[in-house]
Enzyme design. Structure first.
Site, PDB file in Angstrom:
ATOM      1  N   HIS A 215       0.947  -1.296   0.017  1.00  0.00           N
ATOM      2  CA  HIS A 215      -0.117   0.120   0.119  1.00  0.00           C
ATOM      3  C   HIS A 215       0.901   1.239   0.017  1.00  0.00           C
ATOM      4  CE1 HIS A 215      -3.042   3.079   1.052  1.00  0.00           C
ATOM      5  NE2 HIS A 215      -3.967   1.945   0.661  1.00  0.00           N
ATOM      6  N   LEU A 250     -10.897  -3.844   3.346  1.00  0.00           N
ATOM      7  CA  LEU A 250     -10.004  -3.390   2.359  1.00  0.00           C
ATOM      8  C   LEU A 250      -8.905  -2.520   3.192  1.00  0.00           C
ATOM      9  CD1 LEU A 250      -9.452  -2.387  -0.424  1.00  0.00           C
ATOM     10  CD2 LEU A 250     -10.619  -0.514  -0.178  1.00  0.00           C
ATOM     11  N   ASP A 251      -7.725  -2.855   2.930  1.00  0.00           N
ATOM     12  CA  ASP A 251      -6.310  -2.219   3.466  1.00  0.00           C
ATOM     13  C   ASP A 251      -6.308  -2.185   4.910  1.00  0.00           C
ATOM     14  OD1 ASP A 251      -5.387  -1.582   0.684  1.00  0.00           O
ATOM     15  OD2 ASP A 251      -6.737   0.344   0.864  1.00  0.00           O
ATOM     16  N   GLU A 252      -6.900  -3.264   5.616  1.00  0.00           N
ATOM     17  CA  GLU A 252      -7.048  -3.401   6.905  1.00  0.00           C
ATOM     18  C   GLU A 252      -6.360  -4.748   7.414  1.00  0.00           C
ATOM     19  OE1 GLU A 252     -10.638  -2.373   8.879  1.00  0.00           O
ATOM     20  OE2 GLU A 252     -10.967  -0.378   7.786  1.00  0.00           O
TER      21      GLU A 252
END
Length: 306
Positions: A215, A250-252
């Site tokens: 990310h 998402l993105d966690e």
């Protein structure tokens, strides 16, 4: 319908001087153990390995609490004729380790993880991984590159790795179906090297292997599109990157590696993007290396990285 093209040449040889000690790994094993902590775990596992003739090379362990915490351990050991003695060792581990209420897995160090790299148009993370792979700096076999664009096919060609172009339309189900066909029983790990598509929960349920994403920010700040412009607009003093396992949120997902670099008001958004790309390469390669050396132990939404 998705269309798929494959582009493959004879692979370039990896310089022998850069290989990851393949000849020295034949009898090296890695034992990964985790579960609820209790007295005697280290002693009993070490004794078991000693009794079968193994020599412990390194041992890392961690407990989240002295009383009933979660226990994590990674042991690297040598055992003569390890490939032929795997069944014997696994039987002993089943009796001893499982009897302690722990989960475990046994890996042969010489077995490289088979990897697929997903990418869109940004090439920096992809080419860095391919370069490290060719040098022998990553203990992986990159079996394919998959992209929703054809742009990077010519860049991948000199590395001799198949390149599959699978366009993604508004309905991603057809593309993900084709992805799963390509990946099924072929890979141990999927790497998203700036693959700019959201991975569905259905895909994660079916792929059956870990998925690592890079990310382009020090999560959780500046998520979404245009992170470097957002960072510039906020006058940030550091920018960074985060490598994490992909989950349905998402993105966690659990974070594997992060890093930052200092910036100033003199840096433009283009400067931030260039410097950010350097951080992304470093963080992703470190995360992939840690995973493929079995140094990352997941626990809920966090990780222990030895």
């Amino acid at each position: 319908m998705s269309t798929i093209t494959a582009d493959k040449q004879t692979p370039l040889p990896s310089p022998a001087q850069f290989s990851i000690r393949d000849s020295q790994l034949d009898n090296i094993g890695r034992l990964i153990v985790q579960g609820t902590d209790r007295k005697g775990i280290v002693s009993r596992i070490s004794t078991l390995l000693s009794q079968i003739g193994a020599n412990i090379i390194s041992l890392d362990q961690f407990s989240t609490d002295a009383n009933g915490g979660q226990f994590f351990q990674r042991i690297v050991f040598s055992l003569e004729d390890l490939p032929a003695r795997l069944d014997e060792l696994q039987t002993s581990l089943d009796k001893e380790v499982a009897g302690l209420g722990l989960t475990w897995r046994l890996e042969e160090a010489k077995r490289k993880k088979r990897v697929a790299i997903f990418v869109s148009k940004s090439d920096h993370c992809l080419l860095d991984l391919l370069w490290r792979h060719r040098r022998g700096d990553l203990p992986v076999d990159i079996v394919m590159v998959v992209s929703n664009h054809a742009d990077l096919a010519q860049d991948v060609r000199p590395f001799g790795i198949p390149y599959f172009h699978v366009p993604v339309s508004g309905d991603k189900k057809e593309a993900e179906k084709r992805h799963l066909e390509l990946l099924q029983d072929n890979v141990d790990l999927v790497i998203l090297a700036r693959y700019m598509q959201i991975i569905s929960g259905a895909f994660l349920d079916e792929v059956g292997v870990p998925v690592i994403n890079i990310h382009h920010s020090f999560l959780p700040a500046f998520i979404g599109a245009g992170p470097y412009q957002k960072a510039k607009d906020r006058g940030v003093k550091v920018i960074g990157a985060t490598a994490h396992y992909v989950t349905k949120d998402l993105d966690e997902g659990p974070i594997i590696d992060q890093d930052v670099v200092a910036v100033t008001h003199r840096d433009s958004a283009a400067d931030l993007m260039r410097r950010g790309a350097d951080v992304e390469r470093r963080v992703l390669s470190r995360a992939v290396l840690a995973h493929c050396e079995d140094r990352v132990l997941r626990h809920g939404n966090t990780t222990v990285v030895f």
